[in-house]
Design a protein around this motif. Structure first.
Motif, short mmCIF file in Angstrom:
data_model
loop_
_atom_site.label_atom_id
_atom_site.label_comp_id
_atom_site.label_asym_id
_atom_site.label_seq_id
_atom_site.Cartn_x
_atom_site.Cartn_y
_atom_site.Cartn_z
N GLU A 3 16.86 -44.23 -86.77
CA GLU A 3 18.27 -43.87 -86.76
C GLU A 3 18.77 -43.93 -85.31
O GLU A 3 19.87 -44.39 -85.10
CB GLU A 3 18.62 -42.47 -87.40
N PHE A 4 17.90 -43.22 -84.57
CA PHE A 4 18.45 -43.56 -83.02
C PHE A 4 18.40 -44.88 -82.38
O PHE A 4 19.45 -44.98 -81.75
CB PHE A 4 17.22 -42.81 -82.24
N VAL A 5 17.65 -45.61 -82.77
CA VAL A 5 17.52 -47.08 -82.31
C VAL A 5 18.76 -47.95 -82.72
O VAL A 5 19.52 -48.39 -82.44
CB VAL A 5 16.21 -47.81 -82.59
N LEU A 6 19.22 -47.37 -84.23
CA LEU A 6 20.07 -48.13 -84.95
C LEU A 6 21.51 -47.62 -84.07
O LEU A 6 22.53 -48.44 -83.80
CB LEU A 6 20.43 -47.84 -86.38
N ALA A 9 21.93 -49.26 -80.59
CA ALA A 9 22.54 -50.46 -80.67
C ALA A 9 23.88 -50.50 -81.02
O ALA A 9 24.28 -51.54 -80.63
CB ALA A 9 21.38 -51.37 -81.85
N ILE A 10 24.22 -49.93 -82.11
CA ILE A 10 25.67 -49.82 -82.20
C ILE A 10 26.56 -49.52 -81.14
O ILE A 10 27.61 -50.16 -80.76
CB ILE A 10 26.04 -49.16 -83.52
N GLY A 11 26.02 -48.40 -80.45
CA GLY A 11 26.69 -48.02 -79.42
C GLY A 11 26.71 -49.07 -78.04
O GLY A 11 27.74 -49.33 -77.37
N VAL A 12 25.43 -49.71 -77.75
CA VAL A 12 25.47 -50.68 -76.74
C VAL A 12 26.37 -51.97 -77.25
O VAL A 12 27.19 -52.33 -76.28
CB VAL A 12 24.02 -51.30 -76.72
N LEU A 13 26.52 -52.36 -78.47
CA LEU A 13 27.29 -53.46 -78.97
C LEU A 13 28.91 -53.07 -78.43
O LEU A 13 29.60 -54.03 -78.34
CB LEU A 13 27.00 -53.99 -80.39
N SER A 14 29.18 -52.12 -79.11
CA SER A 14 30.53 -51.45 -78.86
C SER A 14 31.00 -51.31 -77.49
O SER A 14 32.23 -51.62 -76.96
CB SER A 14 30.78 -50.02 -79.67
N ALA A 15 30.25 -50.82 -76.38
CA ALA A 15 30.25 -50.68 -75.16
C ALA A 15 30.67 -52.03 -74.52
O ALA A 15 31.53 -52.50 -73.74
CB ALA A 15 29.44 -49.78 -74.47
N LEU A 35 31.07 -59.31 -80.37
CA LEU A 35 30.32 -58.14 -80.30
C LEU A 35 30.68 -56.93 -80.83
O LEU A 35 30.05 -55.98 -81.80
CB LEU A 35 30.07 -57.73 -78.73
N LEU A 36 32.11 -56.67 -80.84
CA LEU A 36 32.73 -55.37 -81.75
C LEU A 36 32.55 -55.66 -83.08
O LEU A 36 32.33 -54.76 -83.69
CB LEU A 36 34.06 -55.60 -81.44
N SER A 37 32.51 -56.97 -83.59
CA SER A 37 32.50 -57.29 -84.89
C SER A 37 31.21 -57.06 -85.48
O SER A 37 30.94 -56.52 -86.71
CB SER A 37 33.15 -58.66 -85.57
N TYR A 38 30.19 -57.38 -84.61
CA TYR A 38 28.67 -57.16 -85.13
C TYR A 38 28.36 -55.76 -84.92
O TYR A 38 27.76 -55.16 -85.97
CB TYR A 38 27.75 -57.74 -83.86
N ALA A 39 29.07 -54.84 -84.18
CA ALA A 39 28.73 -53.47 -84.15
C ALA A 39 29.38 -52.75 -85.28
O ALA A 39 28.63 -51.88 -85.92
CB ALA A 39 29.40 -52.83 -82.70
N VAL A 40 30.61 -53.18 -85.79
CA VAL A 40 31.23 -52.72 -86.88
C VAL A 40 30.50 -53.05 -88.17
O VAL A 40 30.45 -51.99 -89.19
CB VAL A 40 32.74 -53.22 -87.12
N ASN A 41 29.88 -54.08 -88.23
CA ASN A 41 29.17 -54.70 -89.28
C ASN A 41 27.81 -53.75 -89.59
O ASN A 41 27.51 -53.32 -90.58
CB ASN A 41 28.69 -56.22 -89.14
N LEU A 42 27.26 -53.63 -88.26
CA LEU A 42 25.85 -52.86 -88.30
C LEU A 42 26.44 -51.40 -88.86
O LEU A 42 25.48 -50.72 -89.65
CB LEU A 42 25.27 -52.84 -87.06
N PHE A 43 27.53 -50.87 -88.34
CA PHE A 43 27.92 -49.45 -88.65
C PHE A 43 28.10 -49.47 -90.22
O PHE A 43 27.55 -48.63 -91.19
CB PHE A 43 29.26 -49.14 -88.16
N ILE A 44 28.82 -50.32 -90.98
CA ILE A 44 29.13 -50.41 -92.27
C ILE A 44 27.89 -50.63 -92.91
O ILE A 44 27.60 -49.76 -94.09
CB ILE A 44 30.30 -51.54 -92.56
N PHE A 45 27.09 -51.37 -92.65
CA PHE A 45 25.82 -51.68 -93.31
C PHE A 45 25.04 -50.48 -93.33
O PHE A 45 24.17 -49.98 -94.46
CB PHE A 45 25.06 -52.74 -92.83
N SER A 46 24.66 -49.87 -92.14
CA SER A 46 23.90 -48.61 -92.06
C SER A 46 24.74 -47.36 -92.83
O SER A 46 23.72 -46.70 -93.43
CB SER A 46 23.68 -48.27 -90.75
N MET A 47 25.93 -47.33 -93.11
CA MET A 47 26.38 -46.45 -93.82
C MET A 47 26.22 -46.47 -95.24
O MET A 47 26.32 -45.35 -96.18
CB MET A 47 27.86 -46.14 -93.51
#
Length: 114
Positions: A3-6, A9-15, A35-47
């Motif tokens: 969970e920390f790695v995920l 990764a979302i934080g780095v992509l967003s930043a 990059l922001l769209s990748y971060a949002v996709n990862l966030f939605i997928f992980s939730m």
């Protein structure tokens, strides 16, 4: 630990995406949006995971929600990937047309005064 790695990764992509959005050149802005769209996709997928390592659909008679993963976020992310790809292609065409018309790839169309 996963969970920390995920989350990292979302934080780095967003930043990185936010930082690139604030740059003066159009190509950097387009990369920032990607990059922001990748971060949002990862966030939605992980939730969308109710329980890690479980299949999205279970056998008949085992309809307990804790035994499966929700397939809706997976479908939403797949749709978002297709839309972001089309949007990126459109932005690149607009970028090329803008560069041809103005001779510059800066967001405001002007080179900065030095």
């Amino acid at each position: 630990m996963t969970e920390f790695v995920l989350a990292a990764a979302i934080g780095v992509l967003s930043a990185a995406g936010t930082w690139l959005l604030l740059r003066p050149r159009t190509f950097q802005v387009i990369k920032g949006l990607s990059l922001l769209s990748y971060a949002v996709n990862l966030f939605i997928f992980s939730m969308g995971r109710l329980r890690s390592g479980m299949p999205p659909i279970t056998a008949k008679g085992a309809e307990r929600p804790e035994l499966y993963a929700d397939p809706t976020p997976q479908a939403l992310v797949l749709t978002a990937i297709v839309i972001s790809f089309a949007l990126t292609a459109l932005f690149l065409v607009v970028l090329l047309a803008s560069r041809g018309a103005t001779g510059s790839d800066h967001v405001d169309g002007r080179e900065p005064a030095e």
